[in-house]
Design an enzyme around this catalytic site. Sequence first.
Site, PDB file in Angstrom:
ATOM      1  N   GLU A 534       1.486   2.724 -18.258  1.00  0.00           N
ATOM      2  CA  GLU A 534       1.922   3.906 -17.510  1.00  0.00           C
ATOM      3  C   GLU A 534       1.879   3.626 -16.001  1.00  0.00           C
ATOM      4  OE1 GLU A 534       0.268   8.477 -17.121  1.00  0.00           O
ATOM      5  OE2 GLU A 534       0.325   7.557 -19.115  1.00  0.00           O
ATOM      6  N   GLU A 538       1.440  11.695  -9.192  1.00  0.00           N
ATOM      7  CA  GLU A 538       0.885  12.984  -9.610  1.00  0.00           C
ATOM      8  C   GLU A 538       0.455  13.808  -8.399  1.00  0.00           C
ATOM      9  OE1 GLU A 538      -0.941  12.344 -14.053  1.00  0.00           O
ATOM     10  OE2 GLU A 538      -2.263  11.900 -12.370  1.00  0.00           O
TER      11      GLU A 538
END
Length: 669
Positions: A534, A538
């Site tokens: 990943e 964010e």
Amino acid sequence: MVEGRGLLFDFCHRVSAVDGKSLDASEADGSVNPTYPLDNQYYVDPDPRLLTLIREKAVHVSMSREEVAVALSHIKTWRRLVAENRSYALVLEDDVFFEKGFAKQLNRTWRELPKNHNNHPKFDLLYVSFHEVERGAQRITCSPNLLRPLRGYWWLSGYVLSNAGARKLLESLPVTGPVDLWMNHRFADLDVYSTPMSVISQRTDLQSDNRYSILPLLTQIGVQTDKTHLILEQTRGQRPVFCVGFGRKAAAILESAMSLLGYRCCNDRWGQHSANVGRLLDENLPLLFDAYIRVDSVSKQVPRVREMYPAAAFIFPPAVEEDGDVSPEEYSSLRAIARGKEDHFLAFDVLDSSGWRNLCKFLRCERPGYPFPAHGLANDIAALSIQVVRRTPVAARNSTVQEHDVHPWIVPYERMAAFGVLRESRAYGTQAGTFESLADDHFLSFDESRWTALTDSFPSNLARFWRENIAILRPNGCRMTLSTKSVGDREYAAASLCSRQSYRYGRFEVIMKPARAPGVVTAFFLHRNDPWQEIDVEFLGSDTTKLLVNVYFNPGDPGAQCNFGNRGTPVVIDLTFDAAEDFHRYAVEWEPHEVRWFVDDQLIHVRASWEPTPIPNLPMAVFCSIWPPRSSELAGMLRHSELPAMSDLKRIAMWEWCATDPASPAPAT
């Protein structure tokens, strides 16, 4: 060197350790109690997930023979200190090394210790080597260079013990449980202090046969602790391992296989690690990695490396490889050295159908449940040359490294600088290929051929994703909403869209405005499972003036169910503006050697390989989500009064990465 008095080694006295391999735990001569209650573990490391077991019944754990042997070895040292009537002793286990600045820090701490009537330091135990429990140790600051721990210290690799302290410990026998665990239970009865940071560390490049009794129980209940990665560590066989003579593709296959066995692997694809490894060897410093593959400074001096590491394992191809890292003459010399030494040298064909069997037998480790990675997508990139076509300066931003996962595919942040893996500050990003446009979606409508609206959830998500929480705006754009609507087994409805196509390397860009609400995360990221990899952008709703970037890495070919981790390797970066106030452009550039993050076309963060993870190397889908995490530590406490929370996005664009032809000249930078 002790100034004017010779080497520190001249003042050392070796105490022979007790051999755990031949020890029966019942032969602990009464000074060690080989079973201990689980409550003792909870006292030192109060993970709430242990409470269910503790409340259901009295759980007792049996120490491993190695743990009993370690405890008996420390007790022997305490008895010798008392018998020889020494005032103080620095006790060191045999797998330690001194951090830079050890002597200066110890001197500062020593001066700040309490004094007795003779003006000598008055204490029982001084920790100079320790590792805090996951949730942080409980301790009191006594002075700038002196702490008083109350509980929460692992390790007894290096500590100063006074004569009075040794007597108190011997009077407190038996040791119940692992000695570092038991020691925490003595803190209330001892004058215990510590340096402000650990200044002695454990070497990771030397073989350790220690087995930890608590690990199987912690694994059963899913507890992630500082020692969780040791489950993988204990599946590894002999180490260090040096792999020489392999071509680029074969080296990539071997790296993937060794990684799945729990080895931290340095595959020197583009020659970036050879000089540093050579320096560590020249200075006889600890090696950071468990396995070294195609490292020129190793391949060119196998006899010397074998002399330095007599227990090491060497792996080489069964024949000279065209693009291998040794010449035919060097390969012949290697075969001559290996002759008759099958315990330490293996001629290994990475394409042999019996790969796991031969490799695991040689390394003396368990065979994993994953297929041998002989034909995976991770291998084709190995033959490429990385040629820099553009250098981009990194814009100055304040950043904070967050707590990270602990497993073999992460180099702990605090160790990177010491081993030369991470530069103090990355000044440039180094683009090595070109990007060609694949998709550019302004969300005039929701394109079902390109995007899927998710309708599932995951354990750490308080909400369930809901198709109705994604809306197309006019004239264009998309709105994702987090609301209090109950959906299935969750009391919140969230939103997430996912690309139907997966991508391997490229540029991925979003123009968006995240939600500003405590307890809410807005994310733009690339992700895959089996194995879990990943790359994240964010926004934490409690403070949208900051951006969190993150990478998760697990090894293996597609389908390998290797999904370790729960935090990744997060870094929080100041944006210099509030992202929730207006739309901004956020982008990730992902290449085989490096990941770069951009804000409004300014480069703000770069990670190269092993800073602190390998670079993700398998196809991943593109996601954009708004969701509430169960943990309030990440983004704050979720409040109903702040909902619904909304995030708007105007555009998502994707570019394909294309390798630069190594024969073409690099443009000026």
